[in-house]
Motif scaffolding. Structure first.
Motif, PDB file in Angstrom:
ATOM      1  N   LEU A   1       3.347  -1.529  -0.356  1.00 45.82           N
ATOM      2  CA  LEU A   1       2.197  -1.087  -0.726  1.00 45.82           C
ATOM      3  C   LEU A   1       1.407  -1.966  -1.747  1.00 45.82           C
ATOM      4  CD1 LEU A   1       3.344   2.703  -1.769  1.00 45.82           C
ATOM      5  CD2 LEU A   1       1.428   2.026   0.164  1.00 45.82           C
ATOM      6  N   ALA A   2       2.069  -2.550  -2.413  1.00 46.84           N
ATOM      7  CA  ALA A   2       1.486  -3.767  -3.356  1.00 46.84           C
ATOM      8  C   ALA A   2       0.634  -4.606  -2.507  1.00 46.84           C
ATOM      9  CB  ALA A   2       2.676  -4.360  -4.273  1.00 46.84           C
ATOM     10  N   VAL A   3       1.539  -5.270  -1.499  1.00 42.84           N
ATOM     11  CA  VAL A   3       0.613  -6.290  -0.730  1.00 42.84           C
ATOM     12  C   VAL A   3      -0.346  -5.455  -0.060  1.00 42.84           C
ATOM     13  CG1 VAL A   3       0.988  -7.613   1.152  1.00 42.84           C
ATOM     14  CG2 VAL A   3       2.794  -7.717  -0.229  1.00 42.84           C
ATOM     15  N   HIS A   4      -0.085  -4.487   0.546  1.00 40.37           N
ATOM     16  CA  HIS A   4      -1.389  -3.563   1.430  1.00 40.37           C
ATOM     17  C   HIS A   4      -2.591  -3.364   0.526  1.00 40.37           C
ATOM     18  CE1 HIS A   4      -3.058  -0.548   4.313  1.00 40.37           C
ATOM     19  NE2 HIS A   4      -2.980   0.055   3.364  1.00 40.37           N
ATOM     20  N   TYR A   5      -2.227  -2.924  -0.638  1.00 43.21           N
ATOM     21  CA  TYR A   5      -3.400  -2.536  -1.603  1.00 43.21           C
ATOM     22  C   TYR A   5      -4.154  -3.822  -2.191  1.00 43.21           C
ATOM     23  CZ  TYR A   5      -1.495   2.148  -2.015  1.00 43.21           C
ATOM     24  OH  TYR A   5      -0.969   3.570  -1.628  1.00 43.21           O
ATOM     25  N   MET A   6      -3.321  -4.911  -2.145  1.00 46.53           N
ATOM     26  CA  MET A   6      -4.074  -6.089  -2.857  1.00 46.53           C
ATOM     27  C   MET A   6      -4.913  -6.736  -1.410  1.00 46.53           C
ATOM     28  SD  MET A   6      -3.430  -6.495  -5.842  1.00 46.53           S
ATOM     29  CE  MET A   6      -4.082  -8.333  -5.966  1.00 46.53           C
ATOM     30  N   GLN A   7      -4.478  -6.302  -0.365  1.00 48.63           N
ATOM     31  CA  GLN A   7      -5.126  -7.073   0.762  1.00 48.63           C
ATOM     32  C   GLN A   7      -6.452  -6.051   1.204  1.00 48.63           C
ATOM     33  OE1 GLN A   7      -1.933  -7.361   3.824  1.00 48.63           O
ATOM     34  NE2 GLN A   7      -1.391  -9.581   3.313  1.00 48.63           N
ATOM     35  N   ASN A   8      -6.219  -4.682   1.019  1.00 51.13           N
ATOM     36  CA  ASN A   8      -7.231  -3.927   1.586  1.00 51.13           C
ATOM     37  C   ASN A   8      -8.198  -3.321   0.629  1.00 51.13           C
ATOM     38  OD1 ASN A   8      -6.709  -4.233   4.672  1.00 51.13           O
ATOM     39  ND2 ASN A   8      -4.483  -3.991   3.684  1.00 51.13           N
ATOM     40  N   SER A   9      -7.816  -3.046  -0.538  1.00 50.99           N
ATOM     41  CA  SER A   9      -8.797  -2.152  -1.600  1.00 50.99           C
ATOM     42  C   SER A   9      -9.245  -3.182  -2.722  1.00 50.99           C
ATOM     43  CB  SER A   9      -7.670  -1.239  -1.957  1.00 50.99           C
ATOM     44  OG  SER A   9      -7.005  -1.737  -3.255  1.00 50.99           O
ATOM     45  N   ASN A  10     -10.178  -2.492  -3.150  1.00 50.56           N
ATOM     46  CA  ASN A  10     -10.787  -3.248  -4.442  1.00 50.56           C
ATOM     47  C   ASN A  10     -10.425  -2.537  -5.799  1.00 50.56           C
ATOM     48  OD1 ASN A  10     -12.801  -4.914  -2.703  1.00 50.56           O
ATOM     49  ND2 ASN A  10     -14.005  -3.083  -2.158  1.00 50.56           N
ATOM     50  N   SER A  11      -9.293  -1.981  -5.767  1.00 50.27           N
ATOM     51  CA  SER A  11      -8.627  -1.214  -6.822  1.00 50.27           C
ATOM     52  C   SER A  11      -8.194  -2.665  -7.975  1.00 50.27           C
ATOM     53  CB  SER A  11      -7.425  -0.445  -6.582  1.00 50.27           C
ATOM     54  OG  SER A  11      -8.131   0.655  -5.583  1.00 50.27           O
ATOM     55  N   SER A  12      -8.211  -2.149  -9.188  1.00 49.56           N
ATOM     56  CA  SER A  12      -7.886  -3.311 -10.144  1.00 49.56           C
ATOM     57  C   SER A  12      -6.268  -3.375 -10.024  1.00 49.56           C
ATOM     58  CB  SER A  12      -8.569  -2.961 -11.319  1.00 49.56           C
ATOM     59  OG  SER A  12      -7.607  -1.642 -12.005  1.00 49.56           O
TER      60      SER A  12
END
Length: 335
Positions: A288-299
Motif C-alpha cells: 500500500l505504501a508504494v501504491h499510494y506514493m505512486q498513485n495519490s497526492n496524499s501527504s
C-alpha cells in the motif's frame, strides 16, 4: 444506480473471498450471478435475498457473517456513502444525510439520531411488514452496526470507541464475538443502537481517506495475491487486510473473528503455510505504501496515518527499508 444491487454484489464478493461457492449459493437462492450483475435490470426479490442470507450462513457456518461483512464493507464501495462524504464537512452533516437516504439502501430499517447532553445514539428501527424475512433482518441489522462503527473510524482517522452497542437479537454466548469486532460493551436493546460521545458530531471528516479508499478499490486487483505469500489462507488474509487498510492495522483477534476461527487456529494454519500474521501485515503495508506514493497526492503524514503508524518518522524508516529511498526521494524520482 441501484444501491441495493451494489450491496448484494459486495456481499457476494465478500463470500468469494471467504472461499464460498457463490454460483451454488445464488442458484440455491433462486437466481444467478448473471442476474445479480445485470446493469440494466435488477429483479431479485426480497424472498430471494432472504434465501441468500440463509444459504450464506449455512455454507459459511458463520451465524455472524452479517457483522463480519459490515466490518469489511468500505464506504467507497457503496457509492451513495461516498457522495455523502464529499458533500459533508462534519460527522453530524454526514449522519443527517445518511438518515435521509437510508430508504434507497434498504426497506428493512429506518435510521434515527437521538441527541443527549453528552451522547449521540444512532438507532436502526425495524420497518413494518418485513418480519417474515427474519434472517435478512438480523444479518442486515448486524451489518449496519458494524458498518457504522468502522466507517466512522475511517472518516475521522481516529480510534473511535463507542460507549455501547445495543442488539435486539443479542445472545449472551456470542458476547465475545461481538465485542472483538465492535470493540465496545454489548447489551440487549429494543433496537439496533450505537452510542458514542456527542463531541464526535462536530469532528471534521477527513476526505483524503475516502480518496485513497476509492483509489484502492479501483486498482485492488493489481495488488491482491502477492508472490511473497504462497499459502491460500495467507493470501486471503492479505487481501482482507488490504481491503480494510483504511482502518489501521487490524488486530489478529479481529481477523480471526472475521474468518470464524480462533486466534490459535489461525496462527497454526499460517505456520503450516510458512507465514505469520506479522509478516502479512508488513507485506500489506509495503504494497500500500508504494501504491499510494505512486498513485495519490496524499501527504506522507496522511499515508502514514492511514497505514497505522503513530508517527510519520516510523513510516519513513519502514519505507526506506522496503525501497532504499525515503518517501520524498521515491516520489521525487517518479518511481
Amino acid at each position: 444506480m441501484n444501491y441495493r444491487q451494489t450491496m448484494l454484489q459486495a456481499l457476494i464478493a465478500f463470500c468469494g473471498e471467504r472461499g464460498l461457492d457463490n454460483a451454488k449459493i445464488t442458484a440455491l437462492s433462486g437466481f444467478s450471478i448473471a442476474q445479480l450483475m445485470n446493469g440494466s435490470r435488477f429483479d431479485i426479490s426480497d424472498q430471494q435475498v432472504e434465501n441468500l442470507w440463509k444459504n450464506i450462513v449455512q455454507f459459511s457456518k458463520d451465524e455472524l457473517i452479517g457483522l463480519h461483512f459490515g466490518a469489511t464493507m468500505q464506504l467507497a464501495a457503496l457509492n451513495i456513502v461516498g457522495q455523502i462524504i464529499q458533500t459533508s464537512s462534519t460527522v453530524k452533516d454526514a449522519l443527517l444525510q445518511v438518515r435521509s437516504m437510508m430508504h434507497v439502501v434498504t426497506d428493512l430499517y429506518t435510521m434515527e439520531i437521538e441527541l443527549g447532553p453528552k451522547t449521540c445514539v444512532i438507532q436502526y428501527l425495524k420497518n413494518i411488514g418485513f418480519d417474515h424475512f427474519q434472517m435478512t433482518q438480523r444479518q442486515f441489522g448486524d451489518f449496519l452496526i458494524a458498518f457504522t462503527i468502522y466507517e466512522l473510524k475511517g472518516l475521522l482517522l481516529k480510534n473511535l470507541k463507542p460507549t455501547k452497542v445495543g442488539l435486539p437479537s443479542f445472545q449472551k454466548d456470542r458476547y465475545m464475538d461481538y465485542e472483538i469486532i465492535l470493540k465496545c460493551p454489548i447489551g440487549k436493546a429494543e433496537h439496533y443502537t450505537v452510542e458514542f460521545p456527542r463531541e464526535y458530531l462536530d469532528f471534521p471528516i477527513i476526505t483524503a481517506n475516502y480518496e485513497v479508499q476509492t483509489l484502492l478499490i479501483n486498482q485492488m486487483n493489481k495488488l491482491q495475491n502477492p508472490n511473497e505469500l504462497t499459502g491460500a489462507l495467507s493470501k486471503r488474509i492479505f487481501n482482507y487486510l488490504l481491503a480494510n487498510s483504511y482502518l489501521y492495522s487490524l488486530s489478529i483477534e479481529a481477523v480471526a473473528g472475521n474468518f470464524n476461527v480462533s486466534v490459535r487456529t489461525l496462527q497454526r494454519k499460517l505456520k503450516d503455510e510458512g507465514a505469520s500474521y506479522v509478516q502479512i501485515v508488513e507485506e500489506v503495508r509495503k504494497s500500500l505504501a508504494v501504491h499510494y506514493m505512486q498513485n495519490s497526492n496524499s501527504s506522507i503524514k496522511e499515508i502514514s496515518t492511514i497505514l497505522g503508524y503513530a508517527e510519520p518518522s516510523a513510516f519513513v524508516r519502514a519505507f526506506k527499508k522496503w525501497t532504499g529511498k525515503t518517501p520524498t526521494e521515491y516520489r521525487t524520482a517518479g518511481l
